[in-house]
Enzyme design. Structure first.
Site, PDB file in Angstrom:
ATOM      1  N   CYS A 153      46.450 -26.943 -21.066  1.00 42.00           N
ATOM      2  CA  CYS A 153      45.512 -27.472 -22.049  1.00 42.00           C
ATOM      3  C   CYS A 153      44.469 -28.269 -21.276  1.00 42.00           C
ATOM      4  CB  CYS A 153      46.231 -28.306 -23.108  1.00 42.00           C
ATOM      5  SG  CYS A 153      47.244 -29.648 -22.447  1.00 42.00           S
ATOM      6  N   HIS A 197      44.481 -38.526  10.895  1.00 42.53           N
ATOM      7  CA  HIS A 197      44.978 -37.261  10.342  1.00 42.53           C
ATOM      8  C   HIS A 197      44.471 -36.116  11.212  1.00 42.53           C
ATOM      9  CE1 HIS A 197      45.757 -34.001   7.502  1.00 42.53           C
ATOM     10  NE2 HIS A 197      46.485 -34.839   6.797  1.00 42.53           N
TER      11      HIS A 197
END
Length: 629
Positions: free
Chosen positions: A26, A551
């Site tokens: 939805c 990272h």
């Protein structure tokens, strides 16, 4: 790539492809029908970055994702086979209560159709506004065309629902669409509109209009699914392609026209008329009850169950009254969440509450409900009281919407009409009441803590706890300080990294480096607080409280530590220049992964300014970022 990874993580944690019967979505939820809900690991799912929460209602397993749900659903669908064709591990499908099955069917049928309904409803509201302001004349071609654009989705709603229902009931979608086409055929519509009775096999057909109807086609497709399955069993294989479609239509169409269509129309009219009657007689009470309880209805996911009534009301009366109460409840959620944003002392939680409050003002409340007010609990009292007040106002003045959507802000076009002023009053009252009550009732603030628990997500990768996080003595930065480069290479702006988590600065501000040498060293004096099991990312806290994430590469978590070698452990004390990790640039790139390395200040909100160097290249342990307090 981010949505693909999230979809794959969700699939793994709900029991894999073999446990998924169907998947729809939805506005904010991925709605899964699983063969066995017990196989889903809700605790681990809720730790995933991007998952706001989970819920089980009406037999559905719901994963709350917010605005990204459509993109994640698209990727999720690629991982699963054709819906309804898989066999549950262990044998039979889990038996569910009849109510759960009905709710599950409604949700699965309406969820895919929602975008068309919402778009048409908003367009209808815009048309009302343009004609009210005299911008467009009702006699103009422009008006006629815009009216067609906004009416089409509702007029041909049986066709949209036919395809969606056929997918849910696992039958041929095109035969279902043809069945809906029969109900809306111009010749049949013309005959029915005159009130003329027709007959088939000497059985009279009641004249009924099926334009914009809901229940008749759903009943018809449900019946079609049984007929089709029965024919497939008895018709010889060599004749199935020819005989099954024609026999299906010859059997189903008459039954729908004679019985199921009129029955569905009676049910739909009864529901719509009953709701309108109750609303006209007890508008204030209905508004207060629904507005106050709506947050808890969302918790169960059962708010989608009101869609048939809302759509039927729009098709029969041109107006829906449920939408106004929903928007009042949304306004209350927004007011409470923004109050929490202003009141909380937790900077990390403030960073969550701010965007959630903005989303709620627009009309998407799941981030606010599941991520903020429900976590604090007491603000939900304020939301319920304020929603009841606003809902009562909507009910007292019969505030109606011309379509289905969301709000407050996104729903403005839906309410442009005679009751627009009362809609504004209801929304404002709900917002202010929730805002003030949240301050009055208060809440127990969430203590600040670093995101280093097992299963948390950074940049789409899984963070694995390998040791207890050490206590780090912190001091306050005065003036400015430098963060030094952890590697040698080309300097690249963070906004140019091909990963929205980093380029959008969702983790914080910083800079990135395309490494020329396969090693990373410490950029600060401090402590290793996080070491990924895959060794591709390291979290540090400097002695002055600065939090840094290194990272190495994009999506390199998928290498599972291959080509990486760590020289430190979580809890180790390091100084600028100490070797942290070595990695093989060439092999990582051969495996198909980028080695560009973001260096992020994860507690960005604690500092006034974070500036990167303007050099094209940098060497290991040279100044990289300037931090100003």
């Amino acid at each position: 790539m981010e949505h693909t990874k999230l979809a794959k993580d969700i699939l793994d944690l709900v029991g894999g492809e073999q446990n998924v019967k169907s998947a729809v979505h939805c506005v904010t939820r991925l709605r899964l029908t699983l063969y066995d809900n017990a196989l889903a690991d809700r605790a681990e799912l809720e730790k995933i970055n991007g998952v706001m929460g989970t819920n089980i209602a009406g037999g559905q397993f719901q994963v709350i994702l917010g605005n990204k749900v459509s993109a994640v659903h698209n990727e999720f669908s690629k991982f699963i086979s054709s819906e309804g064709q898989k066999v549950q591990p262990g044998g039979s499908v889990e038996k569910r209560k009849i109510f759960d099955q009905i709710f599950d069917a409604i949700s699965n049928i309406f969820a895919p159709v929602l975008p068309a309904i919402i778009g048409a409803g908003l367009l209808k509201g815009i048309l009302v506004f343009l004609t009210t302001m005299g911008v467009v004349s009702t006699n103009s071609d422009m008006y006629q065309l815009l009216n067609i654009f906004s009416d089409a989705a509702f007029y041909f709603l049986p066709i949209l629902l036919a395809f969606s229902a056929a997918k849910r009931f696992n039958c041929n979608q095109y035969i279902a669409g043809a069945l809906a086409g029969i109900l809306l055929h111009p010749t049949l519509v013309e005959i029915m509109s005159k009130g003329t009775y027709m007959s088939i096999f000497d059985i009279p057909i009641k004249p009924v209009s099926y334009a914009s109807s809901v229940i008749p086609i759903i009943l018809g497709v449900l019946f079609l699914s049984y007929v089709e399955k029965g024919l497939i069993k008895v018709v010889p294989s060599v004749l199935k392609t020819i005989l099954v479609p024609v026999l299906t239509l010859l059997i189903v169409a008459p039954v729908v026209l004679v019985a199921l269509g009129p029955l569905g129309t009676i049910i739909g009219n009864g529901l719509g008329a009953g709701f309108i009657y109750l609303y006209s007689k007890f508008g204030i009470l209905a508004g207060m009850l629904f507005g106050g309880l709506f947050p808890f209805i969302i918790f169960t996911g059962m708010h989608i169950g009101f869609l048939p009534v809302m759509v039927d009301s729009l098709s029969k009366y041109g107006v829906d009254y449920v939408m106004a109460i929903i928007v009042a409840a949304n306004s209350a959620q927004a007011g409470a969440t923004i109050a929490i944003y202003l009141k909380t002392k937790n900077k990390e939680f403030k960073a969550v509450a701010g965007p959630a409050g903005l989303n709620a003002v627009i009309g998407i409340t799941e981030p606010a409900l599941f991520g903020v007010t429900a976590k604090l609990k007491r603000p939900l009292i304020a939301v319920a009281i304020a929603g009841a007040l606003g809902g009562g106002i909507m009910g007292a003045f019969n505030v109606g919407a011309t379509g289905i959507g969301t709000g407050p802000l996104a729903g403005i076009p839906l309410f442009l009409g005679d009751t627009f002023n009362y809609w504004i009053i209801g929304c404002v009252v709900s917002f202010i009441a929730a805002f003030v009550l949240t301050f009055m009732i208060g809440f127990k603030d969430i203590p600040s803590k670093k995101e280093n628990s097992k299963g948390a997500k950074i940049g789409g990768d899984s963070l694995h706890e390998v040791a207890a996080t050490p206590e780090v003595p912190l001091t306050t930065v005065v003036g400015s300080q430098n963060v030094f480069s952890p590697m040698t290479g080309k300097v690249v702006k963070l906004t140019e990294v091909n990963d929205p988590t980093f380029s959008g600065e969702l983790m914080g501000k910083g800079i990135s480096i395309e490494p020329e040498v396969g090693r990373a060293v410490s950029p600060v004096n401090g402590v290793i607080t996080t070491l990924f099991k895959t060794k591709h990312a390291i979290g540090l806290v400097g002695d002055d409280g600065l939090e840094v994430l290194i990272h190495i590469g994009i999506d390199t978590v998928n290498l599972d530590g291959k080509y990486f070698s760590a020289h430190i452990q979580q809890g180790d004390r390091v100084k600028v220049g100490d070797l942290l990790v070595e990695f093989d640039i060439e092999e990582i790139q051969k495996a198909g992964y980028q080695t560009i390395t973001p260096i992020i200040i994860t507690n960005t909100s604690s500092y006034r300014k974070i500036e990167g160097i303007e050099n094209e290249t940098v060497k290991e342990s040279e100044p990289l970022l300037k931090i100003t307090n």
